[in-house]
Write an enzyme that holds these catalytic residues in place. Structure first.
Site, PDB file in Angstrom:
ATOM      1  N   LYS A   1     -10.150   0.130  -1.799  1.00  0.00           N
ATOM      2  CA  LYS A   1      -9.943  -0.206  -0.436  1.00  0.00           C
ATOM      3  C   LYS A   1     -10.351   1.186   0.359  1.00  0.00           C
ATOM      4  CE  LYS A   1      -6.674  -1.446   3.134  1.00  0.00           C
ATOM      5  NZ  LYS A   1      -5.268  -2.031   3.467  1.00  0.00           N
TER       6      LYS A   1
ATOM      7  N   LYS B   1      -7.157   3.209  -2.878  1.00  0.00           N
ATOM      8  CA  LYS B   1      -7.401   3.384  -1.367  1.00  0.00           C
ATOM      9  C   LYS B   1      -7.481   4.724  -0.985  1.00  0.00           C
ATOM     10  CE  LYS B   1      -5.081   1.974   2.961  1.00  0.00           C
ATOM     11  NZ  LYS B   1      -3.880   1.467   3.584  1.00  0.00           N
TER      12      LYS B   1
ATOM     13  N   ASP C   1       1.019  -1.153  -0.058  1.00  0.00           N
ATOM     14  CA  ASP C   1      -0.070   0.059  -0.031  1.00  0.00           C
ATOM     15  C   ASP C   1       0.853   1.299   0.081  1.00  0.00           C
ATOM     16  OD1 ASP C   1      -1.948  -1.990   0.745  1.00  0.00           O
ATOM     17  OD2 ASP C   1      -2.878  -0.980   2.188  1.00  0.00           O
TER      18      ASP C   1
END
Length: 218
Positions: free
Chosen positions: A182, A153, A89
């Site tokens: 996400k 995300k 991430d």
């Protein structure tokens, strides 16, 4: 969609102790969460202790500001993958995005996407929506998809606010089916988790995974 299998069981505070990481791993095993999401220093330990389970190891890169150089982020990603991370991430370079330096943003994301994919890892790009306009969120989604990211995300959880359902919907609408969404930051109960999923979240980054699961089971 089973709730436990879309949760990245997350513990990213800087003061996290080894004892807390041990607890996180045991909880992840018990509930069979999709992954644990930890700072890079804990990746190897988690990978070792989660071997022969379904639980993956996720880590954060360029975290939480996104303002490192491309080369630094790439080194971090390689190191994390070598230590056993299978999900990366990364925080987008927010300043470059807001400066309109889109080719540089794409180049950075692509370098990490390529490194991840050649090692069978996936790349999520953290946009930090609370610092972006709606137009910038859409643009960041487009650039992330163009660069080969697997997910976009919402947040690091370390800035002015976390996941907003309306932003999750916008992100879902701004990417093709190839790119997932996400939601992370401030998702502390079952209702909020369900709202994020309803608005298009494919994965949830939460530190309240255990309490959400207990709420679901009650």
């Amino acid at each position: 969609m089973k709730m436990n299998r879309i949760i990245d069981h997350t513990l990213l505070k800087p003061e996290v102790t080894e004892e807390q990481i041990d607890k996180l791993i045991e909880e992840a095993k018990e509930y069979n969460f999709w992954s644990v999401c930890v700072n890079p220093i804990w990746v190897k330990k988690c990978a070792d202790l989660l071997k022969n389970t379904e639980v993956k190891v996720c880590t954060v890169i360029g975290f939480p500001l996104g303002a490192n150089t491309k080369e630094t982020k790439l080194f971090e990603a390689k190191d994390a993958i070598n230590n056993g991370a299978s999900e990366i991430d990364m925080v987008i370079n927010i300043g470059l995005l807001k400066s309109g330096k889109f080719s540089e943003v794409v180049e950075e994301i692509k370098s990490l996407a390529d490194e991840s994919h050649k090692n069978n890892a996936i790349l999520k790009v953290i946009l930090e929506n609370c610092l972006l306009t709606k137009e910038e969120i859409v643009k960041a989604c487009e650039l992330s998809e163009r660069a080969g990211a697997d997910f976009v995300k919402t947040s690091t959880g370390f800035s002015t606010s976390g996941a907003e359902a309306s932003d999750v919907k916008l992100m879902n609408e701004s990417t093709s089916n190839k790119v997932k969404v996400k939601a992370s930051g401030g998702i502390r109960d079952l209702d909020k988790a369900k709202l994020m999923i309803k608005n298009g979240a494919d994965r949830l980054g939460v530190s309240a995974g255990v309490s959400i699961m207990k709420e679901l089971e009650s």
